[in-house]
Write a protein that holds these residues in place. Sequence first.
Motif, mmCIF file in Angstrom:
data_model
loop_
_atom_site.group_PDB
_atom_site.id
_atom_site.type_symbol
_atom_site.label_atom_id
_atom_site.label_comp_id
_atom_site.label_asym_id
_atom_site.label_seq_id
_atom_site.Cartn_x
_atom_site.Cartn_y
_atom_site.Cartn_z
ATOM 1 N N ASP A 42 -11.307 15.580 -14.750
ATOM 2 C CA ASP A 42 -11.699 14.413 -14.796
ATOM 3 C C ASP A 42 -10.346 13.297 -14.735
ATOM 4 O O ASP A 42 -10.737 12.282 -14.189
ATOM 5 C CB ASP A 42 -12.479 14.062 -16.236
ATOM 6 C CG ASP A 42 -13.992 14.768 -16.230
ATOM 7 O OD1 ASP A 42 -14.149 14.938 -15.226
ATOM 8 O OD2 ASP A 42 -14.392 15.031 -17.229
ATOM 9 N N LYS A 43 -9.584 13.902 -15.417
ATOM 10 C CA LYS A 43 -8.290 12.754 -15.366
ATOM 11 C C LYS A 43 -7.730 12.688 -14.029
ATOM 12 O O LYS A 43 -7.373 11.728 -13.471
ATOM 13 C CB LYS A 43 -7.205 13.434 -16.391
ATOM 14 C CG LYS A 43 -7.508 13.337 -17.905
ATOM 15 C CD LYS A 43 -6.510 14.113 -18.535
ATOM 16 C CE LYS A 43 -6.732 14.361 -20.055
ATOM 17 N NZ LYS A 43 -6.680 12.900 -20.757
ATOM 18 N N ALA A 44 -7.874 13.878 -13.158
ATOM 19 C CA ALA A 44 -7.168 13.731 -11.660
ATOM 20 C C ALA A 44 -8.153 12.741 -11.134
ATOM 21 O O ALA A 44 -7.705 12.117 -10.218
ATOM 22 C CB ALA A 44 -7.079 15.018 -11.225
ATOM 23 N N LEU A 78 -6.719 9.562 -9.293
ATOM 24 C CA LEU A 78 -6.702 9.191 -7.755
ATOM 25 C C LEU A 78 -7.677 7.902 -7.408
ATOM 26 O O LEU A 78 -7.407 7.256 -6.523
ATOM 27 C CB LEU A 78 -7.311 10.450 -7.193
ATOM 28 C CG LEU A 78 -6.303 11.742 -7.155
ATOM 29 C CD1 LEU A 78 -7.258 12.816 -6.602
ATOM 30 C CD2 LEU A 78 -5.209 11.453 -6.572
ATOM 31 N N GLY A 79 -8.708 7.759 -8.295
ATOM 32 C CA GLY A 79 -9.395 6.519 -8.046
ATOM 33 C C GLY A 79 -8.757 5.352 -8.222
ATOM 34 O O GLY A 79 -8.762 4.223 -7.437
ATOM 35 N N ALA A 80 -7.723 5.171 -9.216
ATOM 36 C CA ALA A 80 -6.743 4.272 -9.501
ATOM 37 C C ALA A 80 -5.994 4.031 -8.239
ATOM 38 O O ALA A 80 -5.670 2.797 -7.925
ATOM 39 C CB ALA A 80 -6.027 4.388 -10.832
ATOM 40 N N VAL A 81 -5.438 5.145 -7.750
ATOM 41 C CA VAL A 81 -4.589 4.970 -6.547
ATOM 42 C C VAL A 81 -5.319 4.284 -5.418
ATOM 43 O O VAL A 81 -4.874 3.536 -4.656
ATOM 44 C CB VAL A 81 -3.821 6.155 -6.247
ATOM 45 C CG1 VAL A 81 -3.143 6.326 -4.814
ATOM 46 C CG2 VAL A 81 -3.066 6.748 -7.216
ATOM 47 N N ARG A 91 0.874 -1.113 -0.036
ATOM 48 C CA ARG A 91 0.093 -0.020 0.085
ATOM 49 C C ARG A 91 0.787 1.405 0.024
ATOM 50 O O ARG A 91 2.098 1.373 0.597
ATOM 51 C CB ARG A 91 -0.857 -0.116 1.229
ATOM 52 C CG ARG A 91 -2.042 1.231 1.190
ATOM 53 C CD ARG A 91 -2.889 0.961 2.467
ATOM 54 N NE ARG A 91 -3.698 2.077 2.433
ATOM 55 C CZ ARG A 91 -4.931 2.036 1.510
ATOM 56 N NH1 ARG A 91 -5.137 1.211 0.796
ATOM 57 N NH2 ARG A 91 -5.811 3.112 1.756
ATOM 58 N N GLN A 92 0.672 2.296 -0.752
ATOM 59 C CA GLN A 92 1.094 3.374 -1.051
ATOM 60 C C GLN A 92 0.230 4.681 -0.493
ATOM 61 O O GLN A 92 -0.600 4.606 -0.453
ATOM 62 C CB GLN A 92 1.622 3.714 -2.264
ATOM 63 C CG GLN A 92 2.836 2.794 -2.639
ATOM 64 C CD GLN A 92 3.153 2.850 -4.202
ATOM 65 O OE1 GLN A 92 3.311 2.329 -5.059
ATOM 66 N NE2 GLN A 92 3.983 4.135 -4.107
ATOM 67 N N ASP A 93 1.133 5.865 0.084
ATOM 68 C CA ASP A 93 0.607 6.741 0.103
ATOM 69 C C ASP A 93 0.281 7.553 -0.962
ATOM 70 O O ASP A 93 1.087 7.717 -1.798
ATOM 71 C CB ASP A 93 1.536 7.855 1.016
ATOM 72 C CG ASP A 93 1.102 8.909 1.514
ATOM 73 O OD1 ASP A 93 0.017 9.384 0.844
ATOM 74 O OD2 ASP A 93 1.659 9.605 2.712
ATOM 75 N N ASN A 101 -0.951 -2.285 -8.164
ATOM 76 C CA ASN A 101 -0.508 -3.455 -7.977
ATOM 77 C C ASN A 101 -1.315 -4.692 -8.763
ATOM 78 O O ASN A 101 -0.794 -5.731 -8.959
ATOM 79 C CB ASN A 101 -1.111 -3.999 -6.463
ATOM 80 C CG ASN A 101 -0.216 -3.464 -5.465
ATOM 81 O OD1 ASN A 101 0.981 -3.142 -5.707
ATOM 82 N ND2 ASN A 101 -0.932 -2.788 -4.509
ATOM 83 N N ASP A 102 -2.053 -4.291 -9.866
ATOM 84 C CA ASP A 102 -2.291 -5.199 -10.697
ATOM 85 C C ASP A 102 -1.234 -5.498 -12.018
ATOM 86 O O ASP A 102 -0.437 -4.293 -12.193
ATOM 87 C CB ASP A 102 -3.411 -4.562 -11.695
ATOM 88 C CG ASP A 102 -4.039 -5.523 -12.940
ATOM 89 O OD1 ASP A 102 -4.776 -6.112 -12.581
ATOM 90 O OD2 ASP A 102 -3.142 -5.050 -13.904
ATOM 91 N N GLN A 103 -0.726 -6.590 -12.218
ATOM 92 C CA GLN A 103 0.395 -6.904 -12.880
ATOM 93 C C GLN A 103 0.328 -6.190 -14.236
ATOM 94 O O GLN A 103 1.166 -5.663 -14.811
ATOM 95 C CB GLN A 103 0.226 -8.410 -13.298
ATOM 96 C CG GLN A 103 0.887 -9.008 -12.007
ATOM 97 C CD GLN A 103 1.263 -10.704 -12.323
ATOM 98 O OE1 GLN A 103 0.830 -11.278 -13.138
ATOM 99 N NE2 GLN A 103 2.499 -11.064 -11.433
ATOM 100 N N ASP A 104 -0.813 -6.193 -14.991
ATOM 101 C CA ASP A 104 -0.894 -5.446 -16.266
ATOM 102 C C ASP A 104 -0.603 -3.831 -16.218
ATOM 103 O O ASP A 104 0.123 -3.311 -17.078
ATOM 104 C CB ASP A 104 -2.061 -5.620 -16.930
ATOM 105 C CG ASP A 104 -2.410 -6.861 -17.545
ATOM 106 O OD1 ASP A 104 -1.341 -7.634 -17.614
ATOM 107 O OD2 ASP A 104 -3.546 -7.491 -17.902
#
Length: 410
Positions: free
Chosen positions: A93-95, A99-102, A29-31, A108-111
């Motif tokens: 929208d991009k932000a 942030l949602g992905a973080v 997990r990352q900050d 941590n998804d391999q792809d």
Amino acid sequence: MSPRHRIVLSLLALCGLVVLGGCQQSGSRQDPSDFLPLFGDRGNDNSPVLARVGKVEITQDDLDMFLEELPPAMHRRYEGADGRRLALKHMVDKAVLALGAVERELYNDQDVARTLISRRRETLESAMTNYGLLLDKEPSDAELQEFFQEHRDKYRQLGLVKARDLDTSTKADAEAAYLRLKMGGAKNQYPYVVKDYCVNEELRKLDGDLGWFNDGGVIPIIPNSQIFTTKAFALPDGLNPPFQVGDRWHVVELYQRQPARSKTFAEAREQVRKDMMPGFQDAIIKDYLLDARKHFEVQMFGEYGPGQGMTVEEIFARAMVLPEAKDKLDLYTLIHTDYPESDRADDALFMAAQVAIEMFDDTRIAGRYLQMLIDEYPDSELIDDATYLRDNINDPKLLRRLRSGGAVGK
């Protein structure tokens, strides 16, 4: 700061922060702050904040950079005040998506991790190549002149002729026009005869004057123009009898001629620079790689370790028969880097130098390979030839002999 610098610095910021996700152990997990900033170039930005998404601030400078970096085809979409508001919305929208992905730890998804890692590698490689090595690197005037002298036959001003022409649909009309032009007199000059006989509207507008053209050159207003210019160029000066090209008959008068000649360095300088730059830049990169492999202590293991896998003789034989010069050079240098203690390492460096000269016109990197041979293999049977070639590497006669497949010789 130029847009080019901003783009690269933005990418480096992405590599240094966002791509950290690709370096972590799976499940870590990352900050979220590790992934900031999402915009800008990490410069001193004191411009007003236009929007805030969590910890992400989007400033006036960020918006300006975002618009600057868009492909030209998209610029119109964001013109005017409404366009800038739309651009800011898209940045928000991009932000939000980033942030949602973080938040969901998608790094941590391999792809995803693979993509982040590959983009980091490609961006840093590009940064080192274009900014660390090649930025502001230009051949000196002396190097350009040396290249020009070595390739002087390439820089020639083609022979040119200046001509008038009229074209007709029939041989009879062409012969009638020719007789009038041959007769002479005020009303029998090209402007008058063209208007009476020429079927080419564009040529009529020019009173038949084609201007300058070379042997086999293209004249857009003339059908089958390359065949026409080849025939016309070979005609004697003055008015000539009709000749046919395709479905047209032409009556041509050559009234000025410039013979082919060698260009001066001043005339050819820009073309010389363009021709020289690929090899010049490639030599800088190859020079760096030769030193950097030692600096970073490169080691190979398993079947790729020294003495493992293919034999040196197999690699050397393969390099000898490969048709592509780059592939040859890659294998010869592979022998030196991976099998430095083999009996073929000095041969491979010598062959690499010859490939650099004969196929790439790259005397700089060739000289580097020769110097490596001399320094690292002082007992080589090739030491005399390598020394002679290094010391005479800019001799035009020797270079011509090598490029035609001749031996080094003395």
